[in-house]
Design an enzyme around this catalytic site. Structure first.
Site, mmCIF file in Angstrom:
data_model
loop_
_atom_site.group_PDB
_atom_site.id
_atom_site.type_symbol
_atom_site.label_atom_id
_atom_site.label_comp_id
_atom_site.label_asym_id
_atom_site.label_seq_id
_atom_site.Cartn_x
_atom_site.Cartn_y
_atom_site.Cartn_z
ATOM 1 N N ARG A 1 0.881 -1.184 0.000
ATOM 2 C CA ARG A 1 0.000 0.000 0.000
ATOM 3 C C ARG A 1 0.907 1.220 0.000
ATOM 4 O O ARG A 1 1.723 1.394 0.912
ATOM 5 C CB ARG A 1 -0.926 0.014 1.220
ATOM 6 C CG ARG A 1 -1.633 1.351 1.384
ATOM 7 C CD ARG A 1 -2.711 1.347 2.423
ATOM 8 N NE ARG A 1 -3.894 0.648 1.946
ATOM 9 C CZ ARG A 1 -5.113 0.779 2.475
ATOM 10 N NH1 ARG A 1 -5.311 1.590 3.508
ATOM 11 N NH2 ARG A 1 -6.143 0.113 1.981
ATOM 12 N N HIS B 1 -7.507 0.848 -6.341
ATOM 13 C CA HIS B 1 -7.700 -0.013 -5.160
ATOM 14 C C HIS B 1 -8.401 -1.297 -5.617
ATOM 15 O O HIS B 1 -9.546 -1.563 -5.248
ATOM 16 C CB HIS B 1 -8.534 0.744 -4.122
ATOM 17 C CG HIS B 1 -8.501 0.156 -2.747
ATOM 18 N ND1 HIS B 1 -7.704 -0.916 -2.391
ATOM 19 C CD2 HIS B 1 -9.183 0.497 -1.612
ATOM 20 C CE1 HIS B 1 -7.898 -1.197 -1.110
ATOM 21 N NE2 HIS B 1 -8.785 -0.359 -0.619
ATOM 22 N N GLN C 1 -10.215 -3.927 -3.200
ATOM 23 C CA GLN C 1 -11.496 -3.448 -2.675
ATOM 24 C C GLN C 1 -12.634 -3.801 -3.622
ATOM 25 O O GLN C 1 -13.724 -4.210 -3.190
ATOM 26 C CB GLN C 1 -11.432 -1.923 -2.496
ATOM 27 C CG GLN C 1 -12.734 -1.309 -2.013
ATOM 28 C CD GLN C 1 -13.066 -1.708 -0.591
ATOM 29 O OE1 GLN C 1 -12.247 -1.563 0.297
ATOM 30 N NE2 GLN C 1 -14.281 -2.206 -0.362
ATOM 31 N N ASP D 1 -17.335 7.439 -1.189
ATOM 32 C CA ASP D 1 -16.101 7.234 -0.423
ATOM 33 C C ASP D 1 -15.773 8.579 0.220
ATOM 34 O O ASP D 1 -16.385 9.607 -0.112
ATOM 35 C CB ASP D 1 -14.977 6.775 -1.383
ATOM 36 C CG ASP D 1 -13.674 6.421 -0.666
ATOM 37 O OD1 ASP D 1 -13.677 6.254 0.569
ATOM 38 O OD2 ASP D 1 -12.632 6.324 -1.358
ATOM 39 N N CYS E 1 -16.387 1.776 0.910
ATOM 40 C CA CYS E 1 -15.234 0.927 1.228
ATOM 41 C C CYS E 1 -14.794 1.062 2.680
ATOM 42 O O CYS E 1 -14.126 0.174 3.205
ATOM 43 C CB CYS E 1 -14.074 1.240 0.284
ATOM 44 S SG CYS E 1 -13.420 2.913 0.477
ATOM 45 N N ARG F 1 -13.834 -8.346 2.377
ATOM 46 C CA ARG F 1 -12.424 -8.127 2.050
ATOM 47 C C ARG F 1 -11.620 -9.402 2.316
ATOM 48 O O ARG F 1 -10.707 -9.739 1.560
ATOM 49 C CB ARG F 1 -11.845 -6.955 2.865
ATOM 50 C CG ARG F 1 -12.413 -5.573 2.548
ATOM 51 C CD ARG F 1 -12.129 -5.114 1.132
ATOM 52 N NE ARG F 1 -10.728 -5.145 0.813
ATOM 53 C CZ ARG F 1 -9.836 -4.196 1.128
ATOM 54 N NH1 ARG F 1 -10.237 -3.113 1.758
ATOM 55 N NH2 ARG F 1 -8.558 -4.316 0.780
#
Ligand code: CP
Ligand code: NVA
Length: 316
Positions: free
Chosen positions: A114, A141, A144, A232, A271, A299
């Site tokens: 990340r 991402h 996700q 988001d 998310c 996830r």
């Protein structure tokens, strides 16, 4: 995916796997999730397909879900993880990504990174001889979105022709939704203020691959008749908390009025982490159409499929 048959399966973006493999990931995640419903969360799946494998989790940004879900996913697949961050590793003192990639490749079986600049994960993949998985960059991402697709499908919705509506900032999560739309043939209505649009090249690629992508500044129009409503945070990690940006985002809050424009059985996805009262009202976040905690749990199940794909145990 760069390289030919037998190449290392890096997962920097959804396109590295392709539509068929993503469908296989979602299917496998549904099967594995159902098969272990009676097991404690840390117990391995009976086949323990990644027994003996170690994944390095490298974080240059904060994380709760990605960190925990990769750890639990590896435990459930019979493997293990080790954790690095830039503050306590030599990355924080300037050791190059290239050298880090070469060292980790001698010590572990896979690397999840990340980071901020997407070029860094490309650099990691270019120098690694084990699979590299994108755990979020400023650009995308993808892990996700595998969880998001799983969540939508387990709620009984089919992807082809699905109308997904996005509100707020044209960010990394939206970019991966757009990539998924092109690969899985669903449509995306993007309602964002002027100046906060997604990357035009990512929009163009989704359209080229057959997704209908609409860009609008009219939030109600974007929500009308949608199957899935997504938002988001208005301020992603590494971005400034500019008053000007927050003011521009205000008309794009997902609230009861906006949900009322969507189909009655529309789902609300986020998310997480959420800023309730900013991008989403409490009524929607806590309401019956919100599946955000299924999405968070998924996830784990999605990560397992990504890992199995990356290690060559799932998909062609
Ligand atoms: N959704 C997500 O990636 O959460 P974290 O930042 O907590 O990993
Ligand atoms: N867009 C958010 C996603 C967090 C999971 C960020 O990059 O901070």
């Amino acid at each position: 995916m760069s390289g030919g048959k037998g190449a290392i399966r890096h997962f920097l973006d959804l396109g590295d796997a392709g539509g068929d493999a993503i469908a296989a990931m979602v299917g496998d995640a549904i099967d594995r999730k159902a098969a272990r419903s009676h097991l404690p969360k840390g117990a391995p799946d009976p086949d323990a397909p990644l027994k003996g494998r170690v994944l390095a989790l490298v974080f240059e940004k904060n994380s709760t879900r990605t960190r925990v879900s990769f750890d639990i996913a590896m435990r459930q697949l019979g493997g293990s993880v080790l954790l690095l961050d830039s503050a306590s590793s030599q990355l924080g003192r300037g050791e190059s990504i290239a050298d880090t990639a070469r060292v980790l490749s001698r010590m572990v079986d896979g690397i999840m990174l990340r980071t901020d600049d997407h070029a860094k994960i490309e650099e990691m993949a270019a120098h690694a001889s084990v699979p590299v998985i994108n755990g979020l960059t400023d650009l995308s991402h993808p892990c996700q979105i595998v969880a998001d697709l799983l969540t939508v499908i387990e709620q009984g919705k089919a992807l082809p022709g699905l109308e997904v509506a996005w509100f707020g900032d044209g960010n990394n999560v939206l970019h991966s939704i757009l990539e998924a739309a092109g690969l899985m043939k669903f449509n995306v209505r993007v309602a964002v203020p002027q100046g906060y649009e997604p990357d035009p090249a990512i929009v163009a690629l989704a359209r080229e691959r057959g997704a209908q992508v609409t860009l609008t500044q009219d939030a109600a129009a974007a929500a009308r008749g949608a199957d899935v409503i997504v938002t988001d945070t208005w301020v992603s990690m590494g971005q400034a908390h500019a008053e000007e940006k927050l003011a521009a985002m205000a008309p794009y809050q997902v609230n009861a009025a906006l949900m009322g424009e969507a189909k009655p059985d529309a789902l609300f996805l986020h998310c997480l982490p959420a800023h309730v009262g900013e991008e989403v009202s409490e009524e929607v976040f806590e309401g019956p159409q919100s599946v955000v905690f299924d999405e968070a749990e998924n996830r784990i199940h999605a990560q397992k499929s990504v890992l199995l794909w990356a290690f060559g145990l799932l998909g062609e």
